[in-house]
Design a protein around this motif. Structure first.
Motif, PDB file in Angstrom:
ATOM      1  N   SER A 192      -5.040   0.981  -0.592  1.00  0.00           N
ATOM      2  CA  SER A 192      -5.114   2.231  -1.364  1.00  0.00           C
ATOM      3  C   SER A 192      -5.080   3.464  -0.464  1.00  0.00           C
ATOM      4  O   SER A 192      -4.866   4.581  -0.949  1.00  0.00           O
ATOM      5  CB  SER A 192      -6.398   2.252  -2.203  1.00  0.00           C
ATOM      6  OG  SER A 192      -7.550   2.180  -1.367  1.00  0.00           O
ATOM      7  N   ASP A 193      -5.265   3.274   0.835  1.00  0.00           N
ATOM      8  CA  ASP A 193      -5.317   4.405   1.780  1.00  0.00           C
ATOM      9  C   ASP A 193      -4.130   4.460   2.730  1.00  0.00           C
ATOM     10  O   ASP A 193      -3.829   5.525   3.271  1.00  0.00           O
ATOM     11  CB  ASP A 193      -6.598   4.332   2.615  1.00  0.00           C
ATOM     12  CG  ASP A 193      -7.851   4.472   1.771  1.00  0.00           C
ATOM     13  OD1 ASP A 193      -8.190   5.606   1.420  1.00  0.00           O
ATOM     14  OD2 ASP A 193      -8.472   3.447   1.463  1.00  0.00           O
ATOM     15  N   LYS A 252       2.718  12.650  -5.108  1.00  0.00           N
ATOM     16  CA  LYS A 252       2.796  11.194  -5.199  1.00  0.00           C
ATOM     17  C   LYS A 252       3.960  10.715  -6.056  1.00  0.00           C
ATOM     18  O   LYS A 252       4.286   9.524  -6.042  1.00  0.00           O
ATOM     19  CB  LYS A 252       1.491  10.630  -5.775  1.00  0.00           C
ATOM     20  CG  LYS A 252       0.290  10.765  -4.851  1.00  0.00           C
ATOM     21  CD  LYS A 252      -0.932  10.089  -5.454  1.00  0.00           C
ATOM     22  CE  LYS A 252      -2.134  10.181  -4.518  1.00  0.00           C
ATOM     23  NZ  LYS A 252      -3.335   9.535  -5.108  1.00  0.00           N
ATOM     24  N   GLY A 267       0.793  -1.221   0.000  1.00  0.00           N
ATOM     25  CA  GLY A 267       0.000   0.000   0.000  1.00  0.00           C
ATOM     26  C   GLY A 267       0.822   1.266   0.000  1.00  0.00           C
ATOM     27  O   GLY A 267       2.048   1.256  -0.110  1.00  0.00           O
ATOM     28  N   GLN A 268       0.108   2.401   0.104  1.00  0.00           N
ATOM     29  CA  GLN A 268       0.746   3.705   0.164  1.00  0.00           C
ATOM     30  C   GLN A 268      -0.119   4.637   1.002  1.00  0.00           C
ATOM     31  O   GLN A 268      -1.326   4.481   1.088  1.00  0.00           O
ATOM     32  CB  GLN A 268       0.914   4.291  -1.239  1.00  0.00           C
ATOM     33  CG  GLN A 268      -0.398   4.482  -1.997  1.00  0.00           C
ATOM     34  CD  GLN A 268      -0.181   5.036  -3.392  1.00  0.00           C
ATOM     35  OE1 GLN A 268       0.944   5.211  -3.833  1.00  0.00           O
ATOM     36  NE2 GLN A 268      -1.258   5.322  -4.093  1.00  0.00           N
TER      37      GLN A 268
END
Length: 563
Positions: A48-49, A417, A21-22
């Motif tokens: 995703s969160d 990002k 994830g990130q």
């Protein structure tokens, strides 16, 4: 994509870790059975969160541990071991989730290491040991008892438990003995009310569990003023209701407002920004104000010391000396986007954080300043103030907001990002960036700022909200809290803040300066999104903010529309 690694810590433990994830860090702590594989579904839903880290417990499944690491096991000892793992993984701060004994470790982390834990999400914590069923049993009998206990008592869906697979359950057959001999009657811990309020805690029990088993959870949580919720499950929500648990963690982990941190006492008026017309001026007000003046201001919403403070009401009481008189060219709706951000800018850019030159005495050399989070309401104000102060502004935001931040005179905008974004900003500024203001103030944003700041740390300053620090030890870090602008004593959770008259004096002067800037038409209000429903609509707005549905705009509600 999940990455599996082995991480060795100083205490001799070799951890089996799984990461994916990130975003902000989220650590999923296994319960008594010790194996992280039952988090697979929840982790995939949250990837995703969050940047998710989970692991097998020391001495269980694929993690090994020397005898001294397994001896005299307590929740505090395991918490210390987890901190060692965080150090090796360079995780400065994280949200933690755990159920059962994993929840006990999560609470111990929040109590003993509040500076490292953002918040704790826990479910059905064993505050005292009750399992005496293993006394006198052989190892084979212990394994058989555990199989039945976990499959038929701790979960409401036996098939979901068995569906974790034969390899998983084979590891658990070995773990059960470690759990019984090392953990089950040793890891219990009681907590004081102070320990339970050092960090935000989101606590649940299962509505399908016998209430008697976890009634102590209700007593401990309510005694510390922590609301306790219900999940539609028994003991292992990650196994039987992964979708529901993922959403619960997502909301709890993203509730960055003080409401959801449990820092607001019942009965307090909440809300900060407001704009309206003066109906009465108090005797102690020194500022030249009159009934009928159009003004905007910031109230201390959720103030347990003075519960009447707050902006979500038809009539409010506020500090008159730090009100902003409005020019006729500025609507109430536009004005309501400004005051909280203006006060935060005052602290972060000028009085305490970066110590920039004020707009009425600009810097003629136009040095660079990074404002991380330029599309936020506060970030957009910061860009404008810094530019008026003579600085060349570099900022970060999502690509869809590039045009917006450049329209408010940011010189360059970068996608936060993008890999290597910090290095790219350092290149743009010719390794000369000395000042960074971090609006987002989490571990990831701090790392980007650190990478962007000059390799020559002389005079480098990093400013952020509250306690977030720059990961570079050679850079001075300054945290600010705008709630001191009223010059009054207040409490935030277990923390107490003395009255600060210097901050109040600064606020009076800065709001006067802002009045002049607004009168000259030199400051643009943030993009306004006028929502319906008056004060009732605020509840939906808070929920939208929790779910990250609000971007590059400020939600505004007309109190007169409340029905």
């Amino acid at each position: 994509m999940t990455t599996t690694t082995r991480v060795a810590t100083r205490d001799g433990i070799e951890w089996h870790c799984e990461r994916q994830g990130q975003g902000p860090h989220l650590m999923l702590i296994p319960s008594g059975e010790g194996d992280c594989s039952n988090f697979a579904k929840v982790a995939s839903l949250l990837a995703s969160d969050f940047t998710i880290t989970t692991f097998d417990m020391p001495g269980m499944s694929r993690s090994t541990a020397p005898e001294e690491a397994l001896g005299d096991v307590t929740a505090t000892k395991i918490a210390n071991q987890v901190i060692g793992l965080m150090d090796e993984l360079a995780i400065d701060t994280t949200i933690v989730y755990g159920c059962s004994s994993g929840g006990l470790v999560a609470l111990s982390l929040a109590a003993s290491y509040p500076e490292r834990i953002q918040s704790a999400v826990v479910h059905e914590v064993p505050l005292s040991a009750k399992l005496r069923m293993f006394t006198g049993k052989t190892d084979d009998e212990i394994v058989d008892t555990c199989r039945q206990l976990f499959a038929d008592v701790m979960v409401e869906d036996r098939e979901a438990w068995l569906a974790l697979g034969t390899e998983y359950h084979g590891r658990l057959d070995r773990n059960y003995l470690t759990w019984v001999h090392r953990y089950v009657n040793r890891v219990e811990r009681s907590f004081t009310g102070d320990e339970l309020t050092r960090r935000p805690i989101h606590w649940t029990v299962g509505e399908l569990s016998p209430m008697g088993l976890y009634f102590e959870n209700v007593v401990a949580a309510c005694g510390a003023g922590i609301p306790i919720g219900l999940l539609p499950c028994r003991h292992f929500p990650q196994v039987t209701i992964p979708d529901t648990l993922a959403e619960h963690i997502r909301v709890a982990g993203k509730n960055w407002k003080h409401l959801d941190y449990g820092l607001v006492a019942n009965g307090c008026l909440i809300g900060c920004d407001f704009a309206g017309t003066i109906v009465e001026v108090g005797k102690g007000v020194e500022k030249n104000l009159s009934v009928g003046d159009r003004v905007a201001g910031v109230a201390h919403g959720g103030n347990g010391v003075q519960p009447e403070d707050g902006a979500f009401a038809e009539y409010i009481v506020t500090k008159g000396d730090i009100l902003i008189k409005l020019p006729n060219t500025l609507s109430f709706e536009e004005a309501a986007t400004l005051p909280l951000g203006v006060a935060t800018v005052m602290h972060g850019l000028y009085q305490k954080g970066l110590k920039l030159r004020l707009p009425d005495e600009p810097d003629t050399e136009k040095p660079f300043v990074l404002i991380y989070g330029g599309a936020t309401a506060t970030g957009a104000l910061g860009i404008q103030y810094a530019r008026m102060s003579g600085y060349t502004v570099v900022t970060t935001c999502s690509p869809q907001n590039f045009e917006y931040v450049k329209s408010i005179v940011a010189s360059d905008a970068f996608n936060y990002k993008d890999a290597g974004v910090g290095a790219r900003m350092r290149e743009l500024t010719n390794d000369g960036l000395k000042l960074a203001w971090d609006i987002i103030a989490n571990e990831d944003s701090a790392k980007v700022c650190a990478a962007a700041l000059s390799s020559d740390s002389t005079d480098c300053r990093y400013a952020s909200f509250l306690s977030q620090r720059c990961p570079r030890e050679d850079v001075e870090s300054v945290g600010t809290n705008m709630y001191t602008v009223w010059g009054e004593y207040f409490k935030s959770g277990s923390l107490e803040y003395p009255a600060n008259q210097a901050d109040f004096g600064w606020a009076k002067r800065f709001m006067e300066l802002t009045e002049k800037i607004l009168a000259a038409g030199s400051l643009k209000a943030h993009k306004v999104a006028i929502k319906s429903g008056g004060l009732h609509g605020v509840l939906q707005g808070l929920d939208d903010m929790k779910r990250n549905k609000v971007s590059a705009e400020k939600l505004v509600y007309r109190v007169a529309e409340t029905v």
